[in-house]
Design an enzyme around this catalytic site. Structure first.
Site, short mmCIF file in Angstrom:
data_model
loop_
_atom_site.label_atom_id
_atom_site.label_comp_id
_atom_site.label_asym_id
_atom_site.label_seq_id
_atom_site.Cartn_x
_atom_site.Cartn_y
_atom_site.Cartn_z
N PRO A 335 -1.56 -0.62 -16.39
CA PRO A 335 -0.70 -1.80 -16.48
C PRO A 335 -1.22 -2.88 -15.53
O PRO A 335 -1.16 -2.72 -14.31
CB PRO A 335 0.68 -1.30 -16.03
CG PRO A 335 0.47 0.05 -15.45
CD PRO A 335 -0.92 0.50 -15.68
N ASP A 511 -3.76 -2.69 -10.56
CA ASP A 511 -3.10 -1.63 -11.32
C ASP A 511 -1.68 -1.51 -10.78
O ASP A 511 -1.48 -1.05 -9.65
CB ASP A 511 -3.90 -0.33 -11.11
CG ASP A 511 -3.32 0.85 -11.88
OD1 ASP A 511 -2.16 0.77 -12.29
OD2 ASP A 511 -4.06 1.84 -12.05
N HIS A 512 -0.72 -1.89 -11.59
CA HIS A 512 0.66 -1.96 -11.10
C HIS A 512 1.29 -0.59 -10.92
O HIS A 512 2.40 -0.46 -10.39
CB HIS A 512 1.50 -2.82 -12.06
CG HIS A 512 2.62 -3.56 -11.37
ND1 HIS A 512 3.07 -3.24 -10.11
CD2 HIS A 512 3.37 -4.61 -11.77
CE1 HIS A 512 4.06 -4.05 -9.77
NE2 HIS A 512 4.26 -4.90 -10.76
N ARG A 513 0.57 0.48 -11.32
CA ARG A 513 1.09 1.82 -11.02
C ARG A 513 0.93 2.12 -9.54
O ARG A 513 1.63 2.93 -8.97
CB ARG A 513 0.34 2.88 -11.83
CG ARG A 513 0.54 2.79 -13.33
CD ARG A 513 -0.38 3.74 -14.04
NE ARG A 513 -1.79 3.51 -13.69
CZ ARG A 513 -2.79 4.25 -14.10
NH1 ARG A 513 -2.57 5.30 -14.87
NH2 ARG A 513 -4.04 3.97 -13.75
#
Ligand code: CAO
Length: 539
Positions: A335, A511-513
């Site tokens: 994401p 990376d939004h994780r």
């Protein structure tokens, strides 16, 4: 029924060859010729087949063990009257006496004179094998030992190394051809008096055994493999798909491109189970009712473009295909969020200009890139999450105490990402020299696999080309990437007046994780504060 101890066959005289896969478990029933274990060296892998049919009573080796001739691999309850393999084991490809190369008295060479030499396929320790990859192109400069082609039979895959240093003038074999000893392989231009350094028949053939010897003194470095994205890629030189022959065969049979299959074996090795899981996933996604489930990716319809006008088909290079697959994988898995900022680097540009003479003296050209690298290293050390990776278990973050930054390089063959190691420990001049050297190597396709591995962050600079911003794709398993666009002079309000400032557009994708907006925001502010006032690097 008798219980027999199944021992390792002659491994070509080598010792301590690594077992990379144990293909059976206690209780399994095997047929003669079924693979028991796979052993591998840097250049070749070989399966050791069952000498006869029977039931596995106990497996006495593990993945990662070293295997020597005579070591007991397992205990087998042999079937009475069961079929026996014709030979007790698949014969290891014959180890050619490499000494023959060294012992040939070196001819007196005149380095000014070159000659064209033809080389044939060497003894490959069997009747024939399929050419699964041609690793060189006409015009390539190769060094002795560089891989020319990769061969694969049912039981082994192996690389055929160049017997000499020179330029490829003609390639006399194609992917898919059946190769056997003595068939023409390549013509090379060799610098020298016309006497080849080695005779064609002396091409040393790597075998699992020969390589295993090497391995004792040069243990293979265990490095993470990066998934190139956003048009960037590690070039995947010969055999860079890390899989054994039986897995390659399975993939070929069912039409799976191993380059896009994630490997879960030791050091990311692709195993049969990975190929099966990949297929299962693909099938599960296809045809899923998107309206209700939403997980399936709708297919792009195939269109006959010729109905609208003339078209021409051009084959994509291997590098291009690998890049496309990796970009797709990262785009689907990660994401992405991208943050943008314009940084005032007026002072930095002045400083850079003042270094011009000094740089020329030191023999380097200084662009904004080494300054960006150095500032990034400082920022990454201060914000270690941006330098981390998500662990495969999805439950841990892997923090790295090193800063190795990948640099996207545009080359005629495609995009490559050489990695500059320990950026935090290098000077601006050292970084300037190294970026030029690595970019040149990338353009000449001379990068070694290890020069494209181990990156913790990537920078993609399109500044020399133009544009005001772009959204780079994270180079998974890294968690962030910095995009650099073209510097321009803009009016900036200083509280009283508009003053002209050199503004550098930056874009940070993450990376939004792993990285929250606030993490990225703090990192970006920190980075930009250094670029705005380079003295902060010393703090
Ligand atoms: N703004 C304005 N000018 C810039 C600039 C920027 N952000 N960055 C570099 N320049 C200037 C340099 O100073 C240099 O100018 P001079 O020749 O007048 O000194 C000129 O542009 C050319 O620079 P360069 O490209 O030779 O050197 P570099 O250090 O900036 O970059 C490298 C090196 C290897 C990154 C670059 O050659 C390259 O390949 N870039 C493409 C990367 C790419 O394709 N990324 C996208 C990948 S994902 O799709």
């Amino acid at each position: 029924m008798a219980i027999e101890k199944i021992k390792a066959p002659d491994l070509g005289g080598a010792e301590n060859v690594e077992i990379i896969e144990v293909c059976v478990s206690a209780g399994d029933t095997v047929e003669a010729e079924d693979s028991l274990v796979v052993v591998e060296s840097d250049k070749a892998s070989m399966e050791i087949p069952a000498p006869k049919a029977g039931k596995v009573v106990a497996v006495l080796v593990n993945e990662g063990d070293s295997l020597n001739e005579g070591d007991v691999i397992l205990e087998l309850e042999a079937e009475e009257g069961g079929a026996e393999a014709e030979a007790p084991v698949e014969p290891a490809p014959e180890v050619k006496e490499e000494a023959s190369v060294e012992e040939t008295p070196a001819p007196v060479v005149d380095p000014q004179v070159s000659s064209i030499q033809s080389y044939n396929i060497p003894d490959i320790g069997g009747d024939s094998a399929e050419v699964i990859e041609v690793c060189v192109a006409v015009g390539d400069e190769v060094e002795e030992g560089d891989s020319l082609i990769v061969l694969e039979s049912d039981k082994a895959s192996m690389e055929v190394p160049s017997p000499a240093t020179g330029t490829i003038k003609a390639i006399l074999i194609n992917e898919g051809d059946t190769a056997s000893a003595g068939l023409p392989l390549v013509e090379m231009e060799i610098q020298g008096s016309g006497v080849p350094a080695v005779k064609p028949e002396d091409i040393p053939m790597p075998t699992p055994a020969a390589d295993a010897k090497q391995k004792i003194t040069e243990p293979k470095q265990v490095t993470e493999k990066h998934q190139p994205v956003h048009g960037m890629t590690e070039s995947r030189p010969t055999g860079d798909v890390y899989a054994g022959p039986s897995v390659r065969k399975l993939a070929r049979e069912i039409g799976v491109d191993l380059a896009i299959v994630p490997g879960t074996g030791p050091r990311g090795r692709i195993q049969k189970a990975d190929v099966k899981a990949f297929i299962k996933d693909a099938l599960a996604n296809k045809g899923v009712g998107q309206a209700t489930v939403g997980a399936g990716i709708p297919q792009v319809p195939e269109i006959d473009f010729a109905q609208f006008g003339d078209i021409r088909l051009e084959k994509m290079s291997k590098l291009h295909k690998v890049t496309a697959a990796n970009m797709h994988r990262s785009w689907l898995n990660v994401p992405h969020v991208t943050a943008f900022d314009d940084v005032d680097i007026t002072d930095l540009e002045e400083f850079r200009g003042s270094l011009k003479k000094e740089a020329e003296k030191a023999g380097v050209k200084i662009t904004p890139l080494p300054f960006l690298l150095k500032a990034l290293a400082k920022a990454l050390m201060a914000h270690p999450k941006m330098n981390s990776s998500l662990h495969a278990d999805g439950e841990h973050l892997v923090y790295k105490d090193y800063v190795h930054i990948g640099m996207a390089v545009d080359t005629p063959a495609g995009l490559m990402v050489p990695v500059i190691r320990d950026v935090d420990k290098k000077s601006i001049f050292e970084l300037a020299a190294e970026t030029v050297e690595l970019a040149q190597k990338a353009k000449d396709r001379k990068l070694k696999p290890q020069e494209m591995q181990g990156g913790t962050f990537t920078i993609s600079s399109l500044g020399a080309m133009g544009g005001t911003g772009f959204t780079p794709i994270v180079n998974t398993p890294e968690v962030a990437i910095l995009g650099v666009s073209k510097l321009s002079v803009k009016p900036v309000w200083d509280g009283a007046n508009f003053v002209p400032k050199k503004m550098l557009p930056l874009s940070l994708s993450y990376d939004h994780r792993v990285v929250n907006g606030a993490d990225a925001g703090r990192f970006f502010v920190f980075l930009n504060s250094i670029l705005q006032d380079y003295r902060r690097l010393a703090l």
